[in-house]
Design a protein around this motif. Structure first.
Motif, PDB file in Angstrom:
ATOM      1  N   PHE A 169       4.642 -29.104  13.058  1.00 17.06           N
ATOM      2  CA  PHE A 169       3.324 -28.575  12.676  1.00 17.06           C
ATOM      3  C   PHE A 169       3.475 -27.241  11.947  1.00 17.06           C
ATOM      4  CE2 PHE A 169      -0.295 -25.796  13.379  1.00 17.06           C
ATOM      5  CZ  PHE A 169      -1.359 -26.596  12.977  1.00 17.06           C
ATOM      6  N   LEU A 170       4.323 -26.354  12.467  1.00 13.08           N
ATOM      7  CA  LEU A 170       4.531 -25.057  11.827  1.00 13.08           C
ATOM      8  C   LEU A 170       5.093 -25.236  10.421  1.00 13.08           C
ATOM      9  CD1 LEU A 170       6.019 -22.992  14.786  1.00 13.08           C
ATOM     10  CD2 LEU A 170       3.767 -22.705  13.739  1.00 13.08           C
ATOM     11  N   ALA A 171       6.009 -26.181  10.257  1.00 12.35           N
ATOM     12  CA  ALA A 171       6.584 -26.432   8.936  1.00 12.35           C
ATOM     13  C   ALA A 171       5.526 -26.957   7.970  1.00 12.35           C
ATOM     14  CB  ALA A 171       7.738 -27.428   9.045  1.00 12.35           C
ATOM     15  N   LEU A 172       4.664 -27.862   8.460  1.00  5.62           N
ATOM     16  CA  LEU A 172       3.600 -28.401   7.614  1.00  5.62           C
ATOM     17  C   LEU A 172       2.603 -27.312   7.226  1.00  5.62           C
ATOM     18  CD1 LEU A 172       2.908 -31.797   9.445  1.00  5.62           C
ATOM     19  CD2 LEU A 172       3.898 -31.496   7.153  1.00  5.62           C
ATOM     20  N   PHE A 173       2.238 -26.473   8.192  1.00 10.27           N
ATOM     21  CA  PHE A 173       1.295 -25.383   7.919  1.00 10.27           C
ATOM     22  C   PHE A 173       1.896 -24.403   6.922  1.00 10.27           C
ATOM     23  CE2 PHE A 173      -0.774 -21.310   8.719  1.00 10.27           C
ATOM     24  CZ  PHE A 173      -2.107 -21.670   8.760  1.00 10.27           C
ATOM     25  N   PHE A 174       3.147 -24.049   7.144  1.00 11.26           N
ATOM     26  CA  PHE A 174       3.839 -23.134   6.241  1.00 11.26           C
ATOM     27  C   PHE A 174       3.883 -23.696   4.819  1.00 11.26           C
ATOM     28  CE2 PHE A 174       7.647 -21.909   3.978  1.00 11.26           C
ATOM     29  CZ  PHE A 174       7.677 -20.527   4.104  1.00 11.26           C
ATOM     30  N   SER A 175       4.285 -24.953   4.683  1.00 16.03           N
ATOM     31  CA  SER A 175       4.432 -25.561   3.364  1.00 16.03           C
ATOM     32  C   SER A 175       3.090 -25.683   2.651  1.00 16.03           C
ATOM     33  CB  SER A 175       5.087 -26.947   3.495  1.00 16.03           C
ATOM     34  OG  SER A 175       6.371 -26.831   4.068  1.00 16.03           O
ATOM     35  N   ALA A 176       2.052 -26.096   3.386  1.00 13.36           N
ATOM     36  CA  ALA A 176       0.723 -26.210   2.778  1.00 13.36           C
ATOM     37  C   ALA A 176       0.243 -24.862   2.267  1.00 13.36           C
ATOM     38  CB  ALA A 176      -0.266 -26.782   3.796  1.00 13.36           C
ATOM     39  N   PHE A 177       0.475 -23.814   3.050  1.00 16.07           N
ATOM     40  CA  PHE A 177       0.051 -22.480   2.637  1.00 16.07           C
ATOM     41  C   PHE A 177       0.817 -22.024   1.400  1.00 16.07           C
ATOM     42  CE2 PHE A 177       0.010 -17.837   2.785  1.00 16.07           C
ATOM     43  CZ  PHE A 177      -1.341 -17.593   2.939  1.00 16.07           C
ATOM     44  N   MET A 178       2.126 -22.287   1.369  1.00 15.67           N
ATOM     45  CA  MET A 178       2.932 -21.899   0.200  1.00 15.67           C
ATOM     46  C   MET A 178       2.488 -22.653  -1.050  1.00 15.67           C
ATOM     47  SD  MET A 178       4.952 -19.476   1.002  1.00 15.67           S
ATOM     48  CE  MET A 178       3.746 -18.858   2.190  1.00 15.67           C
ATOM     49  N   PHE A 179       2.103 -23.921  -0.895  1.00 17.47           N
ATOM     50  CA  PHE A 179       1.598 -24.683  -2.041  1.00 17.47           C
ATOM     51  C   PHE A 179       0.323 -24.054  -2.596  1.00 17.47           C
ATOM     52  CE2 PHE A 179       3.869 -28.619  -0.322  1.00 17.47           C
ATOM     53  CZ  PHE A 179       4.878 -28.518  -1.264  1.00 17.47           C
ATOM     54  N   LEU A 180      -0.563 -23.625  -1.691  1.00 14.48           N
ATOM     55  CA  LEU A 180      -1.808 -22.980  -2.124  1.00 14.48           C
ATOM     56  C   LEU A 180      -1.522 -21.667  -2.858  1.00 14.48           C
ATOM     57  CD1 LEU A 180      -4.101 -23.554   0.989  1.00 14.48           C
ATOM     58  CD2 LEU A 180      -4.309 -24.629  -1.263  1.00 14.48           C
ATOM     59  N   VAL A 181      -0.589 -20.902  -2.318  1.00 13.45           N
ATOM     60  CA  VAL A 181      -0.227 -19.632  -2.962  1.00 13.45           C
ATOM     61  C   VAL A 181       0.358 -19.880  -4.348  1.00 13.45           C
ATOM     62  CG1 VAL A 181       1.289 -17.618  -2.826  1.00 13.45           C
ATOM     63  CG2 VAL A 181       0.131 -18.448  -0.776  1.00 13.45           C
ATOM     64  N   ALA A 182       1.243 -20.858  -4.441  1.00 12.16           N
ATOM     65  CA  ALA A 182       1.858 -21.177  -5.726  1.00 12.16           C
ATOM     66  C   ALA A 182       0.818 -21.650  -6.736  1.00 12.16           C
ATOM     67  CB  ALA A 182       2.931 -22.248  -5.536  1.00 12.16           C
ATOM     68  N   ALA A 183      -0.128 -22.479  -6.278  1.00  8.81           N
ATOM     69  CA  ALA A 183      -1.174 -22.963  -7.169  1.00  8.81           C
ATOM     70  C   ALA A 183      -2.012 -21.811  -7.700  1.00  8.81           C
ATOM     71  CB  ALA A 183      -2.056 -23.972  -6.439  1.00  8.81           C
ATOM     72  N   GLN A 184      -2.330 -20.864  -6.829  1.00  9.38           N
ATOM     73  CA  GLN A 184      -3.120 -19.709  -7.255  1.00  9.38           C
ATOM     74  C   GLN A 184      -2.374 -18.898  -8.311  1.00  9.38           C
ATOM     75  OE1 GLN A 184      -4.031 -16.927  -4.165  1.00  9.38           O
ATOM     76  NE2 GLN A 184      -5.012 -15.488  -5.530  1.00  9.38           N
ATOM     77  N   MET A 185      -1.067 -18.726  -8.099  1.00  7.14           N
ATOM     78  CA  MET A 185      -0.272 -17.968  -9.062  1.00  7.14           C
ATOM     79  C   MET A 185      -0.174 -18.683 -10.400  1.00  7.14           C
ATOM     80  SD  MET A 185       2.919 -16.316  -6.966  1.00  7.14           S
ATOM     81  CE  MET A 185       2.665 -14.916  -5.851  1.00  7.14           C
ATOM     82  N   LEU A 186       0.096 -19.993 -10.358  1.00 10.91           N
ATOM     83  CA  LEU A 186       0.279 -20.748 -11.596  1.00 10.91           C
ATOM     84  C   LEU A 186      -1.024 -20.878 -12.384  1.00 10.91           C
ATOM     85  CD1 LEU A 186       2.669 -23.566 -10.346  1.00 10.91           C
ATOM     86  CD2 LEU A 186       3.232 -21.707 -11.920  1.00 10.91           C
ATOM     87  N   LEU A 187      -2.127 -21.122 -11.677  1.00  8.87           N
ATOM     88  CA  LEU A 187      -3.425 -21.276 -12.337  1.00  8.87           C
ATOM     89  C   LEU A 187      -4.063 -19.943 -12.673  1.00  8.87           C
ATOM     90  CD1 LEU A 187      -4.882 -24.189 -10.166  1.00  8.87           C
ATOM     91  CD2 LEU A 187      -3.848 -24.344 -12.443  1.00  8.87           C
ATOM     92  N   ASN A 188      -3.576 -18.881 -11.987  1.00 12.39           N
ATOM     93  CA  ASN A 188      -4.104 -17.523 -12.203  1.00 12.39           C
ATOM     94  C   ASN A 188      -5.607 -17.483 -12.022  1.00 12.39           C
ATOM     95  OD1 ASN A 188      -3.678 -14.794 -12.707  1.00 12.39           O
ATOM     96  ND2 ASN A 188      -4.136 -15.004 -14.884  1.00 12.39           N
ATOM     97  N   ARG A 189      -6.078 -18.187 -11.003  1.00  8.74           N
ATOM     98  CA  ARG A 189      -7.514 -18.260 -10.732  1.00  8.74           C
ATOM     99  C   ARG A 189      -7.917 -17.143  -9.784  1.00  8.74           C
ATOM    100  NH1 ARG A 189      -9.749 -24.156  -9.550  1.00  8.74           N
ATOM    101  NH2 ARG A 189     -11.633 -22.934  -9.874  1.00  8.74           N
ATOM    102  N   VAL A 190      -8.252 -16.027 -10.360  1.00  9.56           N
ATOM    103  CA  VAL A 190      -8.705 -14.875  -9.587  1.00  9.56           C
ATOM    104  C   VAL A 190     -10.227 -14.823  -9.646  1.00  9.56           C
ATOM    105  CG1 VAL A 190      -8.620 -12.373  -9.336  1.00  9.56           C
ATOM    106  CG2 VAL A 190      -6.615 -13.620 -10.135  1.00  9.56           C
ATOM    107  N   PRO A 191     -10.917 -14.735  -8.509  1.00 12.09           N
ATOM    108  CA  PRO A 191     -12.379 -14.689  -8.517  1.00 12.09           C
ATOM    109  C   PRO A 191     -12.907 -13.540  -9.355  1.00 12.09           C
ATOM    110  CG  PRO A 191     -11.545 -14.991  -6.285  1.00 12.09           C
ATOM    111  CD  PRO A 191     -10.364 -14.698  -7.153  1.00 12.09           C
ATOM    112  N   SER A 192     -14.061 -13.745  -9.932  1.00 15.70           N
ATOM    113  CA  SER A 192     -14.681 -12.678 -10.711  1.00 15.70           C
ATOM    114  C   SER A 192     -14.932 -11.458  -9.842  1.00 15.70           C
ATOM    115  CB  SER A 192     -16.017 -13.174 -11.287  1.00 15.70           C
ATOM    116  OG  SER A 192     -16.672 -12.131 -11.970  1.00 15.70           O
ATOM    117  N   PRO A 193     -14.487 -10.289 -10.299  1.00 16.94           N
ATOM    118  CA  PRO A 193     -14.636  -9.088  -9.468  1.00 16.94           C
ATOM    119  C   PRO A 193     -16.077  -8.607  -9.391  1.00 16.94           C
ATOM    120  CG  PRO A 193     -13.755  -8.505 -11.604  1.00 16.94           C
ATOM    121  CD  PRO A 193     -13.831  -9.999 -11.574  1.00 16.94           C
TER     122      PRO A 193
END
Length: 268
Positions: free
Chosen positions: A108-132
């Motif tokens: 479970f910890l490995a799955l949670f860790f990996s899912a979170f890292m995927f989300l972080v990577a997606a945010q970085m690659l897409l550069n989707r920062v909310p409007s300030p």
């Protein structure tokens, strides 16, 4: 300890220290899957591999965070009033989450860790920062945010930068200040998390020698020693260089490490 393992831990600490200073993150995204592989290679007990990697990673982040904070403070980029308001919730959330993690299976910890890292990577690659369009919340709001950041950080052994930086930029904080403030927030996360994992693993049998609970000290010392030299280098570059391309490389690395983490735990 075999010199080959010492070299491996030093190399890992040098790389994660640099990334911690550059991006305002703790480096757990790199350390946890890498430590899991190293622990397997050393023949450690499989049942607590992920717990040991999480606790060791958080303990190693402490000196890295200190070096990074000192450098960012020299640039006068840390928003200390924000740090003070985030810290109470962060300490509570981080410490409490270590008690939860102690009872969770490694898969479970490995799955949670990996899912979170995927989300972080997606945010970085897409550069989707909310409007300030938002301002920083008040004391209670920042405490609640800190509790959430601390809780998730303890479960994935990060310094909180992957959540703190986007949150602060969303609240109209300039990116260099957001990264610097995130680095300062990472220190109490690492301290509370390391203490929590040490306490929760204190009564566990079968852990390697020279461990304090779920913290393997030989790895901590080697990684911390190297990170103390490389974290300030990364922190200085934060204030000098544009980092979009580096973010892409880092995101790709996170995806690769998350996949490796899943493969290691699910097939091991």
């Amino acid at each position: 300890m075999d010199p080959a393992w010492i070299f491996a831990y030093v190399l890992l600490g040098a790389g994660t220290g640099f990334m911690a200073g550059l991006f305002g993150i703790g480096g757990g995204g790199i350390m946890v899957p890498a430590l899991t592989l190293l622990f397997i290679a050393q023949g450690f007990e499989a049942e607590y591999l992920v717990h040991l990697a999480l606790g060791t990673s958080l303990a190693a982040i402490v000196p890295t965070a200190c070096a990074s904070v000192f450098t960012h403070h020299q640039h006068k980029a840390i928003l200390w009033p924000v740090v003070v308001r985030l810290v109470p919730g962060i300490v509570v959330g981080t410490f409490a989450a270590t008690f939860v993690a102690a009872y969770l299976p490694p898969v479970f910890l490995a799955l949670f860790f990996s899912a979170f890292m995927f989300l972080v990577a997606a945010q970085m690659l897409l550069n989707r920062v909310p409007s300030p369009a938002n301002q920083l919340p008040g004391v209670l709001g920042l405490s609640a945010v800190g509790t959430a950041i601390g809780g998730v950080s303890a479960l994935v052994a990060i310094g909180g930068g992957t959540m703190t930086v986007p949150f602060l930029t969303w609240c109209k904080v300039r990116l260099p200040s957001a990264i610097a403030t995130s680095a300062a927030v990472g220190l109490p996360i690492a301290l509370a998390g390391a203490v929590g994992y040490a306490i929760n693993g204190a009564s566990v049998l079968g852990l390697p020698e020279r461990s304090l609970g779920f913290v393997y000290w030989p790895a901590v010392v080697c990684m911390a020693a190297a990170s103390l030299f490389t974290a300030p280098l990364g922190a200085r570059l934060t204030h000098r260089l544009p980092i979009p391309l580096l973010k892409c490389f880092f995101a790709a690395l996170l995806v690769a490490l998350a996949l490796q983490m899943l493969w290691t735990v699910l097939t091991g």
